[in-house]
Design a protein around this motif. Structure first.
Motif, PDB file in Angstrom:
ATOM      1  N   ILE A 196       0.838  -1.206   0.000  1.00  0.00           N
ATOM      2  CA  ILE A 196       0.000   0.000   0.000  1.00  0.00           C
ATOM      3  C   ILE A 196       0.869   1.250   0.000  1.00  0.00           C
ATOM      4  CG2 ILE A 196      -1.643   1.363   1.370  1.00  0.00           C
ATOM      5  CD1 ILE A 196      -2.829  -1.401   2.246  1.00  0.00           C
ATOM      6  N   GLN A 197       1.908   1.256   0.819  1.00  0.00           N
ATOM      7  CA  GLN A 197       2.829   2.396   0.859  1.00  0.00           C
ATOM      8  C   GLN A 197       3.493   2.591  -0.504  1.00  0.00           C
ATOM      9  OE1 GLN A 197       5.320   1.070   4.113  1.00  0.00           O
ATOM     10  NE2 GLN A 197       4.390   2.548   5.515  1.00  0.00           N
ATOM     11  N   LEU A 198       3.888   1.491  -1.129  1.00  0.00           N
ATOM     12  CA  LEU A 198       4.513   1.560  -2.453  1.00  0.00           C
ATOM     13  C   LEU A 198       3.553   2.204  -3.447  1.00  0.00           C
ATOM     14  CD1 LEU A 198       6.799   0.741  -4.477  1.00  0.00           C
ATOM     15  CD2 LEU A 198       5.479  -1.349  -4.846  1.00  0.00           C
ATOM     16  N   MET A 199       2.312   1.752  -3.457  1.00  0.00           N
ATOM     17  CA  MET A 199       1.333   2.279  -4.406  1.00  0.00           C
ATOM     18  C   MET A 199       1.101   3.774  -4.198  1.00  0.00           C
ATOM     19  SD  MET A 199       0.793  -0.199  -6.290  1.00  0.00           S
ATOM     20  CE  MET A 199       0.738  -1.967  -6.373  1.00  0.00           C
ATOM     21  N   LEU A 200       1.001   4.202  -2.947  1.00  0.00           N
ATOM     22  CA  LEU A 200       0.792   5.622  -2.659  1.00  0.00           C
ATOM     23  C   LEU A 200       1.981   6.459  -3.117  1.00  0.00           C
ATOM     24  CD1 LEU A 200      -0.851   5.396   0.879  1.00  0.00           C
ATOM     25  CD2 LEU A 200      -1.979   5.955  -1.296  1.00  0.00           C
ATOM     26  N   LYS A 201       3.188   5.981  -2.855  1.00  0.00           N
ATOM     27  CA  LYS A 201       4.390   6.706  -3.274  1.00  0.00           C
ATOM     28  C   LYS A 201       4.533   6.724  -4.798  1.00  0.00           C
ATOM     29  CE  LYS A 201       7.112   6.090   0.933  1.00  0.00           C
ATOM     30  NZ  LYS A 201       7.472   7.467   1.223  1.00  0.00           N
ATOM     31  N   VAL A 202       4.170   5.613  -5.443  1.00  0.00           N
ATOM     32  CA  VAL A 202       4.234   5.536  -6.905  1.00  0.00           C
ATOM     33  C   VAL A 202       3.257   6.537  -7.521  1.00  0.00           C
ATOM     34  CG1 VAL A 202       3.580   4.049  -8.848  1.00  0.00           C
ATOM     35  CG2 VAL A 202       5.159   3.204  -7.113  1.00  0.00           C
ATOM     36  N   GLU A 203       2.049   6.607  -6.972  1.00  0.00           N
ATOM     37  CA  GLU A 203       1.062   7.570  -7.469  1.00  0.00           C
ATOM     38  C   GLU A 203       1.615   8.994  -7.389  1.00  0.00           C
ATOM     39  OE1 GLU A 203      -3.391   5.821  -6.855  1.00  0.00           O
ATOM     40  OE2 GLU A 203      -2.455   6.744  -5.089  1.00  0.00           O
ATOM     41  N   GLU A 204       2.220   9.309  -6.267  1.00  0.00           N
ATOM     42  CA  GLU A 204       2.761  10.654  -6.072  1.00  0.00           C
ATOM     43  C   GLU A 204       3.954  10.906  -6.990  1.00  0.00           C
ATOM     44  OE1 GLU A 204       5.101  13.072  -2.588  1.00  0.00           O
ATOM     45  OE2 GLU A 204       3.546  11.671  -1.975  1.00  0.00           O
ATOM     46  N   GLN A 205       4.899   9.993  -7.024  1.00  0.00           N
ATOM     47  CA  GLN A 205       6.130  10.167  -7.797  1.00  0.00           C
ATOM     48  C   GLN A 205       5.867  10.266  -9.304  1.00  0.00           C
ATOM     49  OE1 GLN A 205       9.494  10.348  -6.749  1.00  0.00           O
ATOM     50  NE2 GLN A 205       9.987  10.718  -8.883  1.00  0.00           N
ATOM     51  N   PHE A 206       4.992   9.409  -9.812  1.00  0.00           N
ATOM     52  CA  PHE A 206       4.761   9.332 -11.248  1.00  0.00           C
ATOM     53  C   PHE A 206       3.503  10.073 -11.708  1.00  0.00           C
ATOM     54  CE2 PHE A 206       7.250   5.366 -10.388  1.00  0.00           C
ATOM     55  CZ  PHE A 206       8.415   5.782 -11.028  1.00  0.00           C
ATOM     56  N   GLU A 207       2.857  10.773 -10.770  1.00  0.00           N
ATOM     57  CA  GLU A 207       1.712  11.626 -11.063  1.00  0.00           C
ATOM     58  C   GLU A 207       0.592  10.859 -11.782  1.00  0.00           C
ATOM     59  OE1 GLU A 207       3.060  15.181 -13.027  1.00  0.00           O
ATOM     60  OE2 GLU A 207       4.647  15.472 -11.557  1.00  0.00           O
ATOM     61  N   ILE A 208       0.175   9.757 -11.160  1.00  0.00           N
ATOM     62  CA  ILE A 208      -0.903   8.931 -11.710  1.00  0.00           C
ATOM     63  C   ILE A 208      -1.885   8.571 -10.609  1.00  0.00           C
ATOM     64  CG2 ILE A 208       0.460   7.880 -13.557  1.00  0.00           C
ATOM     65  CD1 ILE A 208       0.700   5.381 -11.704  1.00  0.00           C
ATOM     66  N   GLN A 209      -3.007   8.020 -11.022  1.00  0.00           N
ATOM     67  CA  GLN A 209      -3.957   7.407 -10.105  1.00  0.00           C
ATOM     68  C   GLN A 209      -3.958   5.922 -10.440  1.00  0.00           C
ATOM     69  OE1 GLN A 209      -5.737   8.265  -7.585  1.00  0.00           O
ATOM     70  NE2 GLN A 209      -5.656  10.475  -7.604  1.00  0.00           N
ATOM     71  N   MET A 210      -3.692   5.092  -9.456  1.00  0.00           N
ATOM     72  CA  MET A 210      -3.682   3.645  -9.695  1.00  0.00           C
ATOM     73  C   MET A 210      -5.091   3.188 -10.047  1.00  0.00           C
ATOM     74  SD  MET A 210      -0.590   2.613  -9.412  1.00  0.00           S
ATOM     75  CE  MET A 210      -0.515   0.888  -9.036  1.00  0.00           C
ATOM     76  N   ASP A 211      -5.198   2.423 -11.094  1.00  0.00           N
ATOM     77  CA  ASP A 211      -6.466   1.848 -11.531  1.00  0.00           C
ATOM     78  C   ASP A 211      -6.496   0.406 -11.039  1.00  0.00           C
ATOM     79  OD1 ASP A 211      -8.693   0.841 -12.759  1.00  0.00           O
ATOM     80  OD2 ASP A 211      -8.172   1.558 -14.762  1.00  0.00           O
ATOM     81  N   PHE A 212      -7.077   0.207  -9.858  1.00  0.00           N
ATOM     82  CA  PHE A 212      -7.040  -1.118  -9.244  1.00  0.00           C
ATOM     83  C   PHE A 212      -7.964  -2.114  -9.938  1.00  0.00           C
ATOM     84  CE2 PHE A 212      -5.225   1.589  -5.966  1.00  0.00           C
ATOM     85  CZ  PHE A 212      -4.052   0.893  -5.722  1.00  0.00           C
ATOM     86  N   GLU A 213      -8.865  -1.618 -10.784  1.00  0.00           N
ATOM     87  CA  GLU A 213      -9.680  -2.541 -11.580  1.00  0.00           C
ATOM     88  C   GLU A 213      -8.848  -3.177 -12.682  1.00  0.00           C
ATOM     89  OE1 GLU A 213     -13.401  -0.934 -12.867  1.00  0.00           O
ATOM     90  OE2 GLU A 213     -13.907  -0.246 -10.854  1.00  0.00           O
TER      91      GLU A 213
END
Length: 90
Positions: free
Chosen positions: A42-59
């Motif tokens: 979860i921490q990885l996903m949140l940091k990735v969203e911030e770093q790469f300026e995206i919203q994770m599409d969990f679907e």
């Protein structure tokens, strides 16, 4: 900084182990080799969203995206990740 370097820095922060900045490769399995537990994921996903300026599409997210760094970065690219390819000058 290249995408691999950006991701390895994030993983090093999440794992609290600086050696990940040197040993992560495009073939590294993010689940089996890195050993992310559920909270770290979860921490990885949140940091990735911030770093790469995206919203994770969990679907669209699938376990297969974690089988290698290359697969994960490809998934991020499909979401429009903004990788910074600027060379660092020392």
């Amino acid at each position: 900084m290249k995408p691999l370097q950006q991701l390895s820095t994030i993983i090093a922060e999440v794992k609290e182990q600086t050696d990940w900045t040197d040993k992560l490769t495009m073939q590294t399995n993010l689940i089996d080799e890195v050993g992310l537990d559920s909270l770290q994921l979860i921490q990885l996903m949140l940091k990735v969203e911030e770093q790469f300026e995206i919203q994770m599409d969990f679907e669209r997210f699938d376990y297969d995206h974690m089988l290698s760094v290359e697969a994960f970065l490809s998934f991020l690219a499909s979401l429009g990740a903004r990788f910074t390819e600027v060379e660092e000058h020392v």
